[in-house]
Design a protein around this motif. Structure first.
Motif, short mmCIF file in Angstrom:
data_model
loop_
_atom_site.label_atom_id
_atom_site.label_comp_id
_atom_site.label_asym_id
_atom_site.label_seq_id
_atom_site.Cartn_x
_atom_site.Cartn_y
_atom_site.Cartn_z
N TYR A 399 47.98 84.82 92.07
CA TYR A 399 47.27 84.40 90.86
C TYR A 399 48.30 83.99 89.81
O TYR A 399 49.47 84.36 89.88
CB TYR A 399 46.38 85.53 90.32
CG TYR A 399 47.06 86.87 90.22
CD1 TYR A 399 47.80 87.23 89.09
CD2 TYR A 399 46.98 87.78 91.27
CE1 TYR A 399 48.42 88.46 89.01
CE2 TYR A 399 47.62 89.02 91.19
CZ TYR A 399 48.34 89.34 90.07
OH TYR A 399 48.98 90.56 89.99
N THR A 400 47.86 83.23 88.86
CA THR A 400 48.73 82.81 87.77
C THR A 400 48.71 83.86 86.66
O THR A 400 47.81 84.70 86.59
CB THR A 400 48.28 81.47 87.19
OG1 THR A 400 46.97 81.63 86.62
CG2 THR A 400 48.24 80.39 88.26
N ALA A 401 49.69 83.76 85.78
CA ALA A 401 49.69 84.63 84.60
C ALA A 401 48.46 84.36 83.76
O ALA A 401 47.87 85.28 83.17
CB ALA A 401 50.96 84.41 83.79
N ARG A 402 48.05 83.09 83.69
CA ARG A 402 46.85 82.74 82.92
C ARG A 402 45.62 83.46 83.49
O ARG A 402 44.78 83.97 82.74
CB ARG A 402 46.64 81.23 82.94
CG ARG A 402 45.43 80.77 82.15
CD ARG A 402 45.26 79.26 82.28
NE ARG A 402 46.35 78.54 81.67
CZ ARG A 402 46.38 78.18 80.40
NH1 ARG A 402 45.35 78.46 79.61
NH2 ARG A 402 47.40 77.53 79.90
N THR A 403 45.50 83.51 84.82
CA THR A 403 44.37 84.20 85.44
C THR A 403 44.41 85.70 85.13
O THR A 403 43.39 86.30 84.77
CB THR A 403 44.37 83.98 86.97
OG1 THR A 403 44.23 82.58 87.24
CG2 THR A 403 43.24 84.75 87.63
N LYS A 404 45.58 86.30 85.27
CA LYS A 404 45.70 87.74 85.02
C LYS A 404 45.34 88.08 83.58
O LYS A 404 44.48 88.94 83.33
CB LYS A 404 47.13 88.19 85.32
CG LYS A 404 47.43 89.61 84.83
CD LYS A 404 48.90 89.94 84.91
CE LYS A 404 49.22 91.22 84.14
NZ LYS A 404 50.65 91.59 84.22
N TYR A 405 45.99 87.41 82.62
CA TYR A 405 45.75 87.75 81.22
C TYR A 405 44.37 87.30 80.76
O TYR A 405 43.76 87.93 79.90
CB TYR A 405 46.85 87.17 80.34
CG TYR A 405 48.16 87.91 80.50
CD1 TYR A 405 48.31 89.21 80.05
CD2 TYR A 405 49.25 87.31 81.14
CE1 TYR A 405 49.50 89.89 80.22
CE2 TYR A 405 50.44 87.98 81.31
CZ TYR A 405 50.56 89.28 80.85
OH TYR A 405 51.75 89.98 81.02
N GLY A 406 43.88 86.21 81.36
CA GLY A 406 42.51 85.80 81.06
C GLY A 406 41.51 86.85 81.50
O GLY A 406 40.54 87.15 80.79
N PRO A 455 49.91 88.06 75.31
CA PRO A 455 49.67 86.67 74.88
C PRO A 455 48.23 86.43 74.41
O PRO A 455 47.45 85.71 75.04
CB PRO A 455 49.98 85.86 76.15
CG PRO A 455 49.67 86.79 77.27
CD PRO A 455 50.06 88.17 76.78
N ARG A 457 45.05 84.95 72.68
CA ARG A 457 44.66 83.58 72.33
C ARG A 457 44.16 83.48 70.90
O ARG A 457 44.21 82.42 70.28
CB ARG A 457 43.57 83.10 73.28
CG ARG A 457 44.01 82.89 74.71
CD ARG A 457 42.85 82.48 75.59
NE ARG A 457 42.17 81.31 75.08
CZ ARG A 457 40.87 81.26 74.79
NH1 ARG A 457 40.12 82.36 74.95
NH2 ARG A 457 40.32 80.15 74.35
N ASN A 750 50.97 78.11 92.37
CA ASN A 750 51.27 78.98 91.24
C ASN A 750 52.60 79.70 91.46
O ASN A 750 53.12 79.75 92.58
CB ASN A 750 50.11 79.96 90.99
CG ASN A 750 49.93 80.98 92.09
OD1 ASN A 750 50.86 81.68 92.47
ND2 ASN A 750 48.70 81.08 92.62
#
Length: 760
Positions: A399-406, A455, A457, A750
């Protein structure tokens, strides 16, 4: 006379918005009364209605259909006689004649693909199919359906303190969320022919009746969410016997629906500070290979909640852990298919526990016995004790960092909605910001306590500047009804959260803000607050006049842009010519030479007196900065008139700076100024926003220091959401602008996949 008075009444709020930002808000806020007092607290005669439910519902897995029958007991605690009752039929938003479809603005350019055309032509038999409204004895009751609202006409008015019970029988087709969207519905997994159901707005629900607007029966168009009364629920949910069900409330018959092993694991989870797996991934994968033909009924009970939702699937992995809050244990749980792993098993339940603990610190102790996060592919939606959240890894588990933090962020946000609006029960149909904005602010605090420099948003002031300086034709004031908002996320989530963060960090300070915010939460838990109640409570509990802030930040589309327009430097004359005149001469020598003098020296070859020396006399070499004996006598006379303290002040070397500021954006803000001196030391001075109270557009301020100032920076830590920082420095500082070329053909791999491949 009547027409003139009506016109004045209609224009008054508009005129008030255009007033000086520091005008008080009385013209815009409702008059305090016995139900809501001037301090922003419930009044001595505050009331709210009660709606209790007993529901039997069956989920037909083969047909993706819900069949239900409910008994509602409605108690009238108002002083009014109610001649009829209003009930919400949210599923009717999906009916073929729904206003939601009719009011969409469309252009042909929206239909440039086969998929978009198919979506437009897609037909779905949605909406409630009401089969009957009866008394508890079975006698039919008169009712009328107006789109997403159902009115029951009573034979006799429901008087103060009295109750009525009645039954509604209904069914509807569950929508495919992946095709037509929605806050609830199902996701179909074709590879093993299974469904995951996240079910909400699934039963006819009572509308709110209160002192503010009577019945809250504004039609549901899809965006403005819900206003609901509190009540007690007993819900029996019949599903295929191999399904696992998670729902609002506590499971009341676990011995009938769980295996011995599951009950043992669940008991262990109730005292564990780390997640315990109740249904493992191996078990869930084995179960989803075949389908049961028999059924089970899960029974859940919940007290003092405003709604009820549930999730059901044979694909569910289930884990749980305990989180103590305020001397009570909260069972935090997650339900997710294997498609959610490894992310969900590692993070979800721990994030639920962290959220419950952190929100409780800043608001009220979480009062309910459970808190649940359910995995869904493309949704984030909240209900009491349960929420549906996205965050799906790739099929290979990366998974991407965006997916994890999202995923972490949405779990925090949706679990956090238990506090706003599930407990502090604001009217989402009217004021989205009262739950989304407050909750987004709390989400930011919780994210920052989850991981340092998380991070986020939304929350920090500088993240809102692009939106606030944008085209005002596409920006709405925060105080706009939910259905009419431009840029929904920025307006109802981001800008209110940013405003609260500015109040906390810059205007009020953390101690005052946290106390006031907690006071608001305590006052209005399990009640129905309005914007005025929030505004008044924040001021009442802090002794900070915030009317200017509410007016500017919530009622207008102005932005923050405060500019340093000029700086003048002054020094005191000591009165002693032997000190003052050499200093003046030094300043003259440091000053730039006027262009006329430069060119005269070059082009005038010889002056008249240079040709004729007879013109020269005593004053030809006069220097106004020369010191003579008369200066000394004048200084002696001055010392005789002044005290030693006065003389010391004149000789102190104090430096005076007159600074001019302008408010270019319209929203006043504190002036936060960082002064850097010749020795590189720094001093920060914060001037309250009230400096703008009489001069909205331009102010000047004098600062006195012991040494010379090298530079000044306005808003050095980006606290105020200033949309143009290029005018925030003296001397003028260059602000770089980033320019990034568009890159084509970027890899969809990714970073985790690249790392795995590199290690092969």
């Amino acid at each position: 006379m009547y027409k003139k008075s009506l016109l004045v009444a209609l224009l008054l709020p508009l005129l008030a918005v255009g007033q000086n930002k520091f005008a008080q808000l009385e013209q815009l806020l409702p008059t305090p009364n016995e139900y809501r007092n001037a301090a922003g607290a419930p009044g001595h005669n505050y009331y709210q209605q009660q709606a209790d439910y007993k529901i039997n519902v069956e989920l037909i897995d083969e047909e993706q259909k819900i069949i239900g029958e409910e008994t509602i007991t409605y108690t009238n605690n108002s002083p009014d006689n109610l001649e009829y009752l209003w009930i919400q039929l949210d599923q009717n938003m999906r009916a073929s004649d729904s206003d939601t479809h009719l009011i969409e603005v469309e252009r042909m350019e929206d239909f440039k693909s086969i998929e978009s055309i198919k979506s437009k032509l897609f037909e779905f038999d949605g909406g409630f199919k009401i089969e009957g409204v009866t008394t508890t004895s079975g006698r039919g009751m008169k009712y009328y359906i107006n789109k997403t609202m159902l009115r029951i006409d009573l034979d006799t008015p429901l008087t103060e303190g009295s109750s009525i019970s009645f039954k509604i029988k209904w069914w509807y087709n569950i929508n495919d969320r992946m095709k037509i969207g929605g806050r609830s519905g199902y996701e179909y997994f074709a590879e093993n022919d299974n469904y995951l159901y996240t079910i909400a707005q699934w039963f006819p629900r009572m509308c709110v009746y209160n002192d503010v607007e009577g019945w809250q029966n504004k039609q549901f168009l899809g965006r403005g969410e819900f206003a609901l009364p509190f009540g007690d629920y007993e819900v029996a949910i019949t599903v295929p016997s191999d399904h696992i069900v998670g729902a609002t409330g506590e499971l009341a018959n676990e011995s009938k629906v769980l295996t011995a092993a599951q009950r043992e694991r669940l008991a262990k989870a109730r005292t564990s500070d780390t997640p315990v797996i109740i249904v493992t991934q191996d078990e869930a994968e084995e179960i989803e290979k075949k389908k049961a033909t028999d059924k089970k009924t899960w029974v859940f009970k919940a007290e003092n909640v405003r709604d009820f939702a549930f999730a059901s699937s044979r694909k569910f992995i289930w884990d749980a852990m305990n989180q103590p809050v305020g001397g009570k244990d909260v069972l935090c749980m997650s339900y997710y298919p294997k498609e959610g792993n490894p992310l969900w098993e590692q993070y979800s339940t721990k994030v639920v526990a962290h959220t419950i603990k952190t929100y409780s610190k800043y608001t009220i102790d979480y009062p309910y016995p459970v808190a649940i996060s359910v995995h869904a592919a493309s949704i984030g939606m909240e209900y009491p004790m349960i929420c549906f959240n996205f965050g799906r890894p790739e099929k290979d588990g990366t998974y991407t960092a965006r997916t994890k933090y999202g995923m972490i962020g949405v779990i925090i946000h949706e679990v956090g909605h238990n506090f706003f609006p599930m407990i502090v029960n604001s009217d989402e149909r009217q004021w989205t910001w009262m739950d989304e904005g407050l909750n987004t602010f709390m989400q930011y605090l919780t994210e920052q306590e989850f991981e340092r420099n998380y991070p986020s948003r939304r929350g920090p002031a500088h993240l809102m500047t692009n939106y606030m300086r944008g085209n005002k034709d596409n920006i709405s004031p925060i105080m706009t009804n939910s259905e009419s908002i431009w840029q929904f996320g920025n307006n109802a989530y981001g800008k209110p959260a940013t405003g609260l963060n500015i109040l906390r960090e810059t205007i009020m300070g953390r101690e005052l803000f946290d106390h006031a915010f907690k006071t608001y939460s305590e006052r209005w838990k399990f009640k129905h607050p309005t914007p005025a109640d929030f505004f008044r409570t924040m001021e009442d509990a802090s002794a900070v006049d915030l009317d200017w802030f509410w007016r500017a930040w919530f009622y207008t589309t102005d932005h923050v842009d405060i500019s340093i327009d000029g700086v003048k430097w002054y020094e005191l004359n000591t009165g002693n010519a032997t000190v003052d005149l050499p200093r003046a001469k030094e300043l003259e020598n440091e000053a730039a030479t006027p262009i006329g003098e430069v060119r005269n020296n070059e082009l005038i070859k010889e002056t008249y007196n240079e040709k004729d020396p007879s013109l020269n006399d005593f004053y030809t070499t006069y220097d106004k900065n020369d010191v003579d004996g008369l200066h000394a006598k004048e200084y002696d006379k001055l010392k005789q008139r002044l005290s030693d303290e006065d003389i010391a002040l004149l000789n102190s070397g104090k430096q005076f700076y007159e600074m001019k500021f302008s408010n270019k954006g319209g929203i006043p803000m504190p002036l936060i100024l960082e002064f850097t001196f010749e020795d590189n030391s720094k001093e920060t001075i914060k001037i309250p926003a009230e400096i703008w109270r009489k001069h909205e557009n331009e102010v000047t301020k004098v600062f006195i220091f012991d040494q010379k100032v090298r530079s000044v920076q306005l808003d050095p830590n980006l606290e105020t959401a200033d949309t143009d920082v290029s005018n925030n420095a003296w001397p003028h500082a260059k602000v770089p602008t980033q320019f990034e070329l568009f890159r084509k053909g970027y890899s969809r791999e990714n970073p985790m996949q690249r790392a795995n491949r590199a290690g092969e």
